[in-house]
Design a protein around this motif. Structure first.
Motif, PDB file in Angstrom:
ATOM      1  N   ILE A 150       8.051  -8.669   1.160  1.00 46.43           N
ATOM      2  CA  ILE A 150       7.018  -9.628   0.772  1.00 46.43           C
ATOM      3  C   ILE A 150       7.532 -11.035   1.032  1.00 46.43           C
ATOM      4  N   SER A 151       6.601 -11.963   1.190  1.00 49.34           N
ATOM      5  CA  SER A 151       6.963 -13.352   1.484  1.00 49.34           C
ATOM      6  C   SER A 151       7.472 -14.045   0.217  1.00 49.34           C
ATOM      7  N   GLU A 191      -5.444 -16.699  -3.399  1.00 47.91           N
ATOM      8  CA  GLU A 191      -6.239 -15.501  -3.133  1.00 47.91           C
ATOM      9  C   GLU A 191      -5.651 -14.704  -1.960  1.00 47.91           C
ATOM     10  N   VAL A 192      -5.194 -15.423  -0.943  1.00 47.78           N
ATOM     11  CA  VAL A 192      -4.611 -14.753   0.225  1.00 47.78           C
ATOM     12  C   VAL A 192      -3.333 -14.007  -0.160  1.00 47.78           C
ATOM     13  N   HIS A 193      -2.483 -14.665  -0.942  1.00 45.93           N
ATOM     14  CA  HIS A 193      -1.237 -14.013  -1.364  1.00 45.93           C
ATOM     15  C   HIS A 193      -1.523 -12.796  -2.248  1.00 45.93           C
ATOM     16  N   ILE A 194      -2.495 -12.932  -3.143  1.00 45.64           N
ATOM     17  CA  ILE A 194      -2.863 -11.792  -3.995  1.00 45.64           C
ATOM     18  C   ILE A 194      -3.385 -10.631  -3.138  1.00 45.64           C
ATOM     19  N   ARG A 198      -1.737  -6.873  -2.927  1.00 49.34           N
ATOM     20  CA  ARG A 198      -2.491  -5.652  -3.197  1.00 49.34           C
ATOM     21  C   ARG A 198      -2.374  -4.669  -2.046  1.00 49.34           C
ATOM     22  N   LYS A 199      -2.359  -5.181  -0.827  1.00 54.43           N
ATOM     23  CA  LYS A 199      -2.216  -4.285   0.323  1.00 54.43           C
ATOM     24  C   LYS A 199      -0.858  -3.578   0.297  1.00 54.43           C
ATOM     25  N   LYS A 200       0.162  -4.280  -0.191  1.00 59.35           N
ATOM     26  CA  LYS A 200       1.514  -3.719  -0.178  1.00 59.35           C
ATOM     27  C   LYS A 200       1.834  -2.891  -1.422  1.00 59.35           C
TER      28      LYS A 200
END
Length: 219
Positions: A150-151, A191-194, A198-200
């Protein structure tokens, strides 16, 4: 996590800031006591690293005023003052830890992690929820024993929510904790980071409270 660094030595301050950023912290750096006062009143910080010999207002005065205003921010004093009297005075004024210069950066980082952990009521150095584990020292995340890439921003959001399981954070509050003065914030960055988290990690981990914010529920 966003850290307030109060250090008037430009070379040392630059080195500390670089070291903190390298391990993922967001750092706001000020060089005098008055600027520290202003930052504390306007920013939302996970901890403060505070020198004592500051221009305009001493570190002890900054700390004393901070505690009088019931600001619970964890404070680590970082100073060349090495007498027992100085240490006792610093701790009795409201500091949570005291580190003497010169110091090792790894020790500073370890003490900072411990301060943040204690201030959030955590005893374990590893943040856990079910099969999800986040290790702040190793800056790693595992799920079902698998390492998840993750970033830095994703890590900071996840750490913040895991440290405060059951507490809802608004988008604005998360932005306050994740971005420093020098950072540009896109309107939908949280929102983008969330979405990426969720995808990961699965859609069930981070719950959206419509119109309020995000939360990781306690198990």
């Amino acid at each position: 996590m966003r850290i307030l660094l109060v250090e008037d030595d430009s070379i040392l301050g630059d080195g500390i800031r670089a070291g903190l950023k390298q391990v993922g912290y967001v750092v706001d750096w000020v060089m005098d006591g008055m600027a520290a006062d202003h930052a504390l009143k306007t920013g939302d910080y996970g901890a403060m690293i505070l020198d004592l010999n500051l221009p305009k207002k001493s570190g002890l005065e900054v700390l004393s005023d901070c505690r009088k205003q019931n600001n619970p921010i964890p404070v680590l004093i970082l100073t060349a003052r090495d007498t027992l009297t100085d240490k006792i005075k610093g701790l009795d004024t409201g500091a949570d830890d005291y580190l003497i210069k010169p110091f090792d950066l790894d020790e500073l980082l370890a003490r900072l992690r411990a301060l943040v952990r204690r201030s959030n009521g955590q005893s374990s150095p590893i943040l856990k929820r079910g099969e999800l584990m986040l290790d702040p020292a190793a800056h790693s995340v595992t799920l079902n024993h698998q390492v998840i890439a993750i970033s830095a921003k994703e890590f900071n959001i996840l750490e913040q929510l895991l440290l405060n399981q059951g507490r809802v954070f608004s988008r604005e509050h998360l932005e306050e904790k994740l971005y420093g003065w020098d950072d540009e914030i896109d309107s939908n960055s949280v929102e983008v980071h969330i979405h990426h988290l969720r995808k990961k990690l699965g859609n069930e981990l981070i719950r959206t409270i419509r119109g309020i914010g995000y939360v990781i529920d306690k198990l």
